[in-house]
Design an enzyme around this catalytic site. Structure first.
Site, PDB file in Angstrom:
ATOM      1  N   ARG A   1       0.815  -1.218   0.000  1.00 28.83           N
ATOM      2  CA  ARG A   1       0.000   0.000   0.000  1.00 28.83           C
ATOM      3  C   ARG A   1       0.846   1.264   0.000  1.00 28.83           C
ATOM      4  O   ARG A   1       0.331   2.349  -0.070  1.00 28.83           O
ATOM      5  CB  ARG A   1      -0.917  -0.016   1.226  1.00 28.83           C
ATOM      6  CG  ARG A   1      -1.877  -1.186   1.189  1.00 28.83           C
ATOM      7  CD  ARG A   1      -2.912  -1.102   2.267  1.00 28.83           C
ATOM      8  NE  ARG A   1      -2.330  -1.254   3.593  1.00 28.83           N
ATOM      9  CZ  ARG A   1      -3.047  -1.528   4.675  1.00 28.83           C
ATOM     10  NH1 ARG A   1      -4.346  -1.651   4.585  1.00 28.83           N
ATOM     11  NH2 ARG A   1      -2.471  -1.664   5.849  1.00 28.83           N
TER      12      ARG A   1
ATOM     13  N   LYS B   1       2.408 -19.279   7.436  1.00 28.76           N
ATOM     14  CA  LYS B   1       1.724 -19.629   8.671  1.00 28.76           C
ATOM     15  C   LYS B   1       1.325 -18.339   9.397  1.00 28.76           C
ATOM     16  O   LYS B   1       1.989 -17.317   9.168  1.00 28.76           O
ATOM     17  CB  LYS B   1       2.613 -20.484   9.554  1.00 28.76           C
ATOM     18  CG  LYS B   1       3.765 -19.683  10.203  1.00 28.76           C
ATOM     19  CD  LYS B   1       4.409 -20.446  11.309  1.00 28.76           C
ATOM     20  CE  LYS B   1       5.262 -19.511  12.126  1.00 28.76           C
ATOM     21  NZ  LYS B   1       6.016 -20.135  13.169  1.00 28.76           N
TER      22      LYS B   1
ATOM     23  N   HIS C   1       8.767 -23.584   6.387  1.00 26.92           N
ATOM     24  CA  HIS C   1      10.159 -23.647   5.934  1.00 26.92           C
ATOM     25  C   HIS C   1      10.959 -24.734   6.645  1.00 26.92           C
ATOM     26  O   HIS C   1      12.045 -25.082   6.193  1.00 26.92           O
ATOM     27  CB  HIS C   1      10.844 -22.276   6.052  1.00 26.92           C
ATOM     28  CG  HIS C   1      11.119 -21.863   7.459  1.00 26.92           C
ATOM     29  ND1 HIS C   1      10.173 -21.282   8.257  1.00 26.92           N
ATOM     30  CD2 HIS C   1      12.236 -21.954   8.213  1.00 26.92           C
ATOM     31  CE1 HIS C   1      10.693 -21.035   9.446  1.00 26.92           C
ATOM     32  NE2 HIS C   1      11.947 -21.429   9.447  1.00 26.92           N
TER      33      HIS C   1
ATOM     34  N   GLU D   1      15.103 -21.691  21.586  1.00 26.67           N
ATOM     35  CA  GLU D   1      15.763 -20.501  21.048  1.00 26.67           C
ATOM     36  C   GLU D   1      16.255 -19.597  22.167  1.00 26.67           C
ATOM     37  O   GLU D   1      15.637 -19.536  23.231  1.00 26.67           O
ATOM     38  CB  GLU D   1      14.771 -19.663  20.226  1.00 26.67           C
ATOM     39  CG  GLU D   1      14.179 -20.371  19.044  1.00 26.67           C
ATOM     40  CD  GLU D   1      13.257 -19.432  18.265  1.00 26.67           C
ATOM     41  OE1 GLU D   1      13.707 -18.889  17.265  1.00 26.67           O
ATOM     42  OE2 GLU D   1      12.109 -19.243  18.702  1.00 26.67           O
TER      43      GLU D   1
ATOM     44  N   ASP E   1       2.887 -21.497  17.572  1.00 28.19           N
ATOM     45  CA  ASP E   1       3.940 -20.919  16.743  1.00 28.19           C
ATOM     46  C   ASP E   1       4.907 -21.990  16.232  1.00 28.19           C
ATOM     47  O   ASP E   1       5.358 -21.919  15.086  1.00 28.19           O
ATOM     48  CB  ASP E   1       4.706 -19.872  17.564  1.00 28.19           C
ATOM     49  CG  ASP E   1       5.788 -19.173  16.749  1.00 28.19           C
ATOM     50  OD1 ASP E   1       5.475 -18.772  15.612  1.00 28.19           O
ATOM     51  OD2 ASP E   1       6.922 -19.018  17.239  1.00 28.19           O
TER      52      ASP E   1
ATOM     53  N   HIS F   1       5.702 -26.198  12.632  1.00 25.34           N
ATOM     54  CA  HIS F   1       6.984 -26.770  12.227  1.00 25.34           C
ATOM     55  C   HIS F   1       7.274 -28.178  12.774  1.00 25.34           C
ATOM     56  O   HIS F   1       7.645 -29.076  12.026  1.00 25.34           O
ATOM     57  CB  HIS F   1       8.112 -25.848  12.664  1.00 25.34           C
ATOM     58  CG  HIS F   1       7.945 -24.441  12.178  1.00 25.34           C
ATOM     59  ND1 HIS F   1       7.651 -24.144  10.865  1.00 25.34           N
ATOM     60  CD2 HIS F   1       8.041 -23.248  12.813  1.00 25.34           C
ATOM     61  CE1 HIS F   1       7.580 -22.829  10.727  1.00 25.34           C
ATOM     62  NE2 HIS F   1       7.805 -22.259  11.888  1.00 25.34           N
TER      63      HIS F   1
ATOM     64  N   LYS G   1      11.317 -20.079  24.034  1.00 27.28           N
ATOM     65  CA  LYS G   1      12.092 -18.858  23.792  1.00 27.28           C
ATOM     66  C   LYS G   1      12.875 -18.466  25.043  1.00 27.28           C
ATOM     67  O   LYS G   1      12.531 -18.884  26.148  1.00 27.28           O
ATOM     68  CB  LYS G   1      11.143 -17.714  23.436  1.00 27.28           C
ATOM     69  CG  LYS G   1      10.575 -17.802  22.031  1.00 27.28           C
ATOM     70  CD  LYS G   1       9.887 -16.495  21.673  1.00 27.28           C
ATOM     71  CE  LYS G   1       9.366 -16.484  20.254  1.00 27.28           C
ATOM     72  NZ  LYS G   1      10.412 -16.577  19.241  1.00 27.28           N
TER      73      LYS G   1
HETATM   74  P1  NDP Z   1       4.426  -7.172   8.254  1.00 24.28           P
HETATM   75  O1  NDP Z   1       3.326  -6.564   9.033  1.00 24.28           O
HETATM   76  O2  NDP Z   1       5.830  -6.745   8.538  1.00 24.28           O
HETATM   77  O3  NDP Z   1       4.181  -6.926   6.700  1.00 24.28           O
HETATM   78  C1  NDP Z   1       2.947  -7.093   6.094  1.00 24.28           C
HETATM   79  C2  NDP Z   1       2.877  -6.204   4.883  1.00 24.28           C
HETATM   80  O4  NDP Z   1       1.592  -6.381   4.258  1.00 24.28           O
HETATM   81  C3  NDP Z   1       3.012  -4.723   5.224  1.00 24.28           C
HETATM   82  O5  NDP Z   1       3.919  -4.150   4.320  1.00 24.28           O
HETATM   83  C4  NDP Z   1       1.583  -4.216   5.018  1.00 24.28           C
HETATM   84  O6  NDP Z   1       1.501  -2.885   4.595  1.00 24.28           O
HETATM   85  C5  NDP Z   1       1.119  -5.111   3.889  1.00 24.28           C
HETATM   86  N1  NDP Z   1      -0.334  -5.061   3.786  1.00 24.28           N
HETATM   87  C6  NDP Z   1      -1.245  -5.119   4.782  1.00 24.28           C
HETATM   88  N2  NDP Z   1      -2.489  -5.029   4.280  1.00 24.28           N
HETATM   89  C7  NDP Z   1      -2.366  -4.897   2.937  1.00 24.28           C
HETATM   90  C8  NDP Z   1      -3.285  -4.752   1.876  1.00 24.28           C
HETATM   91  N3  NDP Z   1      -4.608  -4.727   2.096  1.00 24.28           N
HETATM   92  N4  NDP Z   1      -2.813  -4.670   0.625  1.00 24.28           N
HETATM   93  C9  NDP Z   1      -1.485  -4.679   0.389  1.00 24.28           C
HETATM   94  N5  NDP Z   1      -0.557  -4.815   1.347  1.00 24.28           N
HETATM   95  C10 NDP Z   1      -0.989  -4.925   2.627  1.00 24.28           C
HETATM   96  O7  NDP Z   1       4.246  -8.745   8.402  1.00 24.28           O
HETATM   97  P2  NDP Z   1       5.371  -9.870   8.213  1.00 24.28           P
HETATM   98  O8  NDP Z   1       6.155  -9.578   7.007  1.00 24.28           O
HETATM   99  O9  NDP Z   1       6.075 -10.074   9.502  1.00 24.28           O
HETATM  100  O10 NDP Z   1       4.470 -11.186   8.005  1.00 24.28           O
HETATM  101  C11 NDP Z   1       3.802 -11.484   6.802  1.00 24.28           C
HETATM  102  C12 NDP Z   1       3.242 -12.886   6.904  1.00 24.28           C
HETATM  103  O11 NDP Z   1       4.279 -13.804   7.098  1.00 24.28           O
HETATM  104  C13 NDP Z   1       2.285 -13.093   8.084  1.00 24.28           C
HETATM  105  O12 NDP Z   1       1.300 -14.012   7.685  1.00 24.28           O
HETATM  106  C14 NDP Z   1       3.178 -13.716   9.145  1.00 24.28           C
HETATM  107  O13 NDP Z   1       2.429 -14.512  10.038  1.00 24.28           O
HETATM  108  C15 NDP Z   1       4.073 -14.556   8.269  1.00 24.28           C
HETATM  109  N6  NDP Z   1       5.371 -14.899   8.867  1.00 24.28           N
HETATM  110  C16 NDP Z   1       6.231 -13.885   9.219  1.00 24.28           C
HETATM  111  C17 NDP Z   1       7.466 -14.201   9.736  1.00 24.28           C
HETATM  112  C18 NDP Z   1       8.463 -13.153  10.100  1.00 24.28           C
HETATM  113  O14 NDP Z   1       9.535 -13.498  10.602  1.00 24.28           O
HETATM  114  N7  NDP Z   1       8.178 -11.880   9.873  1.00 24.28           N
HETATM  115  C19 NDP Z   1       7.892 -15.619   9.935  1.00 24.28           C
HETATM  116  C20 NDP Z   1       6.914 -16.567   9.479  1.00 24.28           C
HETATM  117  C21 NDP Z   1       5.710 -16.214   8.975  1.00 24.28           C
HETATM  118  P3  NDP Z   1       1.123  -1.722   5.645  1.00 24.28           P
HETATM  119  O15 NDP Z   1       2.403  -1.384   6.302  1.00 24.28           O
HETATM  120  O16 NDP Z   1       0.569  -0.638   4.766  1.00 24.28           O
HETATM  121  O17 NDP Z   1       0.079  -2.272   6.575  1.00 24.28           O
END
Ligand code: NDP
Length: 454
Positions: free
Chosen positions: A44, A131, A161, A199, A218, A223, A322
């Protein structure tokens, strides 16, 4: 593979993308020089293509893959993926083999699936999601129904993963390619199995997610049950997705809480203030964003039985936590002792122990041998080998399957439902307070009253 695959990453400005997905893509492209990718990043933010180019360059550099940036065609599209017209406009520009990676919060992924229609999707497009897949068995089932209306199951990638970790994959070679192990891999010879992933890390600012999940959801629901499935599966005829996933899912279908009694088969705890690797940690309940009344556990342990002819009667104990000091990360297979040791051979003749350590990857086998000083007294000896980290990081392994359209290392829909079904009796017992929420000092090995996992 020389044709470019279009990889659309939704949530491209998020944590998962910059920390894991893009470095893994860089590593994959560095190792597989004929692979080309057209990357469309969607989010976004008011970004330009150049902003995304900078993000990709930084992430690739962090994986020693700066040279691979030139093989990626990079485009940024401002998109709200919960809006059908935004999705439709983006997808109409995609052609060839297309993978849609939903690196967005789970509720946003679900909303996007509801906005999508089969007509919007390019032929053969694969849908990749992270997940947690649902929050319980019923929600996982309903999400599967939504997905089934969009694409066939073979085009759905539920990422875990741990299935791409080299240690999990090492189980295959060790089990199926060694006459020394293959005939012994059952309750006849194996007494117990432990799968532990502890961890040092604490919350690391992820309270918003973790405080609603806890260690059981988690780590164990996703996993570690997948690792159990690979360890315990029947030999698949091939490692193709149909055979492999049928074998692992059959194990999960047979898996249940030990003794059908979640109150005695599970334990939970959370950390109090302490020091981990020289860094002071506050109590979990004092971490920003934590609601102490949720009673979220930061350490979970549960014992399961795989109720089939191969494994009935063998406890599989899974544990993850953790903020632990000297954390164990290993798969431990304990063999039964021999039935009889000749009179005259003294000392303990405990069963052999086979360990697969995760990160750094290493395999070891403890055996009873004759002592060096007194040849009639048994001594324990350990044979071991370092296995390195594997060529591809786990995420790169997963991404390689995504780009090739091969879902072997992705969780099948019914397997995702089963892994919720397996842990739900435990979560229910915890909600009823049938299992105490113990405490451990951050940096310790866990609550003093807990015996080590066998
Ligand atoms: P973040 O919150 O860091 O990133 C999510 C992104 O999605 C943000 O950039 C957000 O933008 C964007 N977003 C939200 N709503 C919309 C929309 N309607 N249209 C377009 N973009 C949108 O989350 P993570 O990267 O940490 O996690 C993503 C997924 O991965 C989740 O399902 C999480 O459970 C999973 N995951 C994450 C891990 C990690 O280590 N981070 C590990 C394992 C799984 P905005 O900032 O504008 O809201």
């Amino acid at each position: 593979m020389t044709d470019a695959t279009t990889l659309v990453i939704f949530g491209v400005s998020g944590d998962l993308t910059s920390r894991l997905l893009l470095p893994a893509l860089g590593q994959l492209l560095t190792l597989e020089t004929s692979r080309r990718v057209r990357l469309i990043g969607a989010d976004r933010e008011d970004w330009s293509d150049a902003d995304l180019q900078t993000l990709v360059s930084t992430a690739f550099a962090s994986a020693d893959a700066a040279g691979a940036v030139s093989r990626v065609d990079i485009t940024y599209r401002k998109t709200d993926i919960t809006r059908a017209d935004d999705l439709s406009a983006l997808l109409s520009d995609c052609s060839g083999q297309v993978a849609l990676y939903f690196a967005v919060p789970p509720a946003v992924t679900t909303a996007a699936f509801q906005a999508l229609t089969p007509e919007m999707l390019p032929e053969g497009a694969v849908l990749v999601m992270e997940k947690p897949f649902g929050v319980d068995e019923a929600s996982a089932r309903s999400l599967n129904r939504v997905l089934a209306r969009l694409v066939p199951e073979s085009q759905v990638f539920r990422v875990d993963h741990f299935l791409g970790r080299s240690t999990t994959l090492n189980l295959l070679g060790a089990r199926f390619a060694n006459r020394l192990l293959e005939p012994l891999w059952s309750a006849e010879s194996i007494e117990s199995v432990g799968i532990v992933y502890d961890e040092k890390l604490g919350l690391e600012g992820r309270a918003g997610y973790y405080d609603n999940a806890g260690a059981m959801v988690d780590m164990i629901q996703s996993h570690l049950l997948q690792v159990l499935a690979v360890l315990a599966m029947e030999e698949p005829a091939t490692l193709g997705e149909v055979d492999f996933r049928a074998a692992t899912t059959a194990v999960l279908r047979a898996t249940t809480v030990w003794g059908d009694d979640p109150a005695t088969a599970s334990r939970r705890a959370r950390y109090t203030a302490g020091t981990v690797a020289g860094v002071e940690k506050p109590s979990y309940v004092d971490e920003p964003g934590v609601d102490p009344s949720r009673n979220t556990e930061t350490l979970a342990e549960a014992t399961f039985e795989v109720r089939n002819a191969r494994w009935a009667g063998v406890p599989f104990t899974l544990r993850s936590g953790k903020a632990l000091g000297d954390p164990a990360r290993e798969i431990v297979v304990r063999f039964r002792p021999v039935r009889h040791v000749p009179t005259g051979l003294t000392g303990s003749a405990d069963g052999a122990v086979l360990r697969f350590s995760l990160g750094p990857d290493r395999i070891s086998l403890e055996l009873n041998l004759n002592g060096a000083d007194d040849p009639f007294e048994l001594e324990r000896a350990t044979l071991s080998a370092d296995l390195g980290q594997g060529t591809l990081r786990a995420y790169a392994e997963v991404l390689s399957g995504v780009l090739d359209g091969d879902p072997t290392l992705a969780v099948r829909g019914d397997a995702a439902e089963q892994s919720w079904r397996i842990i739900e009796p435990i979560l229910a017992a915890w909600r009823r307070d049938e299992v105490p929420l113990d405490e451990y000092v951050a940096g310790s090995a866990g609550p003093a009253s807990w015996a080590a996992v066998r």
